[in-house]
Design an enzyme around this catalytic site. Structure first.
Site, PDB file in Angstrom:
ATOM      1  N   GLY A  46       0.870  -1.181   0.000  1.00  0.00           N
ATOM      2  CA  GLY A  46       0.000   0.000   0.000  1.00  0.00           C
ATOM      3  C   GLY A  46       0.894   1.213   0.000  1.00  0.00           C
ATOM      4  O   GLY A  46       1.768   1.352  -0.853  1.00  0.00           O
ATOM      5  N   GLU A  47       0.739   2.053   0.988  1.00  0.00           N
ATOM      6  CA  GLU A  47       1.522   3.283   1.107  1.00  0.00           C
ATOM      7  C   GLU A  47       2.101   3.277   2.522  1.00  0.00           C
ATOM      8  O   GLU A  47       1.362   3.422   3.489  1.00  0.00           O
ATOM      9  CB  GLU A  47       0.522   4.412   0.897  1.00  0.00           C
ATOM     10  N   SER A  48       3.409   3.118   2.625  1.00  0.00           N
ATOM     11  CA  SER A  48       3.996   2.899   3.946  1.00  0.00           C
ATOM     12  C   SER A  48       3.843   4.104   4.876  1.00  0.00           C
ATOM     13  O   SER A  48       3.694   3.935   6.089  1.00  0.00           O
ATOM     14  CB  SER A  48       5.469   2.514   3.811  1.00  0.00           C
ATOM     15  N   CYS A  77       6.158  -5.305   0.329  1.00  0.00           N
ATOM     16  CA  CYS A  77       6.273  -3.975  -0.277  1.00  0.00           C
ATOM     17  C   CYS A  77       6.175  -2.870   0.782  1.00  0.00           C
ATOM     18  O   CYS A  77       7.092  -2.745   1.579  1.00  0.00           O
ATOM     19  CB  CYS A  77       5.242  -3.827  -1.388  1.00  0.00           C
ATOM     20  N   ARG A 103      12.805   3.454  -0.766  1.00  0.00           N
ATOM     21  CA  ARG A 103      11.439   3.459  -1.314  1.00  0.00           C
ATOM     22  C   ARG A 103      11.440   3.813  -2.795  1.00  0.00           C
ATOM     23  O   ARG A 103      12.293   4.552  -3.271  1.00  0.00           O
ATOM     24  CB  ARG A 103      10.584   4.478  -0.548  1.00  0.00           C
ATOM     25  N   ILE A 137       5.401  -3.368  -7.708  1.00  0.00           N
ATOM     26  CA  ILE A 137       4.605  -2.163  -7.959  1.00  0.00           C
ATOM     27  C   ILE A 137       5.158  -1.026  -7.095  1.00  0.00           C
ATOM     28  O   ILE A 137       5.041  -1.046  -5.871  1.00  0.00           O
ATOM     29  CB  ILE A 137       3.119  -2.390  -7.616  1.00  0.00           C
ATOM     30  N   ARG A 138       5.748  -0.050  -7.718  1.00  0.00           N
ATOM     31  CA  ARG A 138       6.414   1.041  -6.985  1.00  0.00           C
ATOM     32  C   ARG A 138       7.183   0.476  -5.785  1.00  0.00           C
ATOM     33  O   ARG A 138       7.056   0.931  -4.650  1.00  0.00           O
ATOM     34  CB  ARG A 138       5.394   2.097  -6.540  1.00  0.00           C
ATOM     35  N   HIS A 174       4.839  -8.524  -4.379  1.00  0.00           N
ATOM     36  CA  HIS A 174       3.463  -8.774  -3.898  1.00  0.00           C
ATOM     37  C   HIS A 174       2.986 -10.203  -4.158  1.00  0.00           C
ATOM     38  O   HIS A 174       2.220 -10.430  -5.099  1.00  0.00           O
ATOM     39  CB  HIS A 174       2.498  -7.845  -4.632  1.00  0.00           C
ATOM     40  N   GLU A 176       0.686 -11.749  -2.881  1.00  0.00           N
ATOM     41  CA  GLU A 176      -0.775 -11.848  -2.771  1.00  0.00           C
ATOM     42  C   GLU A 176      -1.466 -11.501  -4.089  1.00  0.00           C
ATOM     43  O   GLU A 176      -2.656 -11.699  -4.238  1.00  0.00           O
ATOM     44  CB  GLU A 176      -1.280 -10.957  -1.626  1.00  0.00           C
TER      45      GLU A 176
END
Ligand code: GLN
Length: 192
Positions: A46-48, A77, A103, A137-138, A174, A176
């Protein structure tokens, strides 16, 4: 088996679905009391920064650190960033794993990519031989591992994308979001 998935932000639902596929129970964790009775915890992508800020707001930082002392915890991630001791910028981190991360090391969303990885431990643990197809992903890279942490997987150019420190696991990618349940299986073996 009862495994928590930190459900503050990010793709926790996909982890819960994967756990279910493997016959484990996935429990959404939003408050400290939700950690009771769990055998392990997954921190999703997600967004850490957001995950960290929400964890502070919900008084989860110390309970998560205490949980990680004697339970299996896996960060994917953004989750891997949140576990790290250093992300090279100011943001709330659990600092329970001796890894330094960078990051967005591969660029922006459009630079997302997939790669086949050879991960010896994973193959051994699941008695398989085919490579692991990983989705980035990013994604962060794991710049370095220290102490008892060791490298589980690196890209051909040497950039580290998976690490383990005892019962703690960090992956830049990821698992998942694929059909391959081997990484979740591996984590369940650490948690049991
Ligand atoms: N770029 C995100 C971060 O730095 C991580 C992206 C992800 O979890 N897919 O937190």
């Amino acid at each position: 088996m009862k495994i928590g998935v930190l459900a503050l932000q990010g793709d926790f639902a996909e982890h819960i679905a994967m756990l279910k596929r493997l016959g484990a129970e996935g429990v959404e964790v939003r408050l400290p009391k939700h950690l009771e009775g769990l055998q392990g915890l997954i921190i999703p992508g997600g967004e850490s920064t957001t995950i960290g800020k929400l964890a502070v707001a919900y008084d989860l930082m110390e309970p998560l650190r205490a949980f990680a002392k004697d339970h299996a915890v896996w960060g994917t991630c953004a989750g891997a960033i949140f576990l790290s001791k250093d992300a090279r910028r100011e943001q709330p981190l659990l600092k329970v794993m001796d890894i330094t991360v960078q990051r967005n090391a591969f660029g922006a969303q459009v630079d997302s990519f997939e790669a086949d990885l050879d991960i010896a431990e994973l193959k051994q643990a699941t008695d398989t031989t085919h490579p692991y197809h990983a989705v980035f992903i990013r994604a962060p890279i794991i710049e370095s591992v220290g102490g008892d942490a060791r490298i589980l997987s690196a890209l051909p150019d040497g950039r580290i994308v998976a690490a383990q420190e005892g019962h703690l696991l960090a992956t830049s990618f990821h698992p998942e979001l694929t059909n391959d349940a081997r990484f979740h299986k591996y984590f369940l073996s650490l948690a049991s």
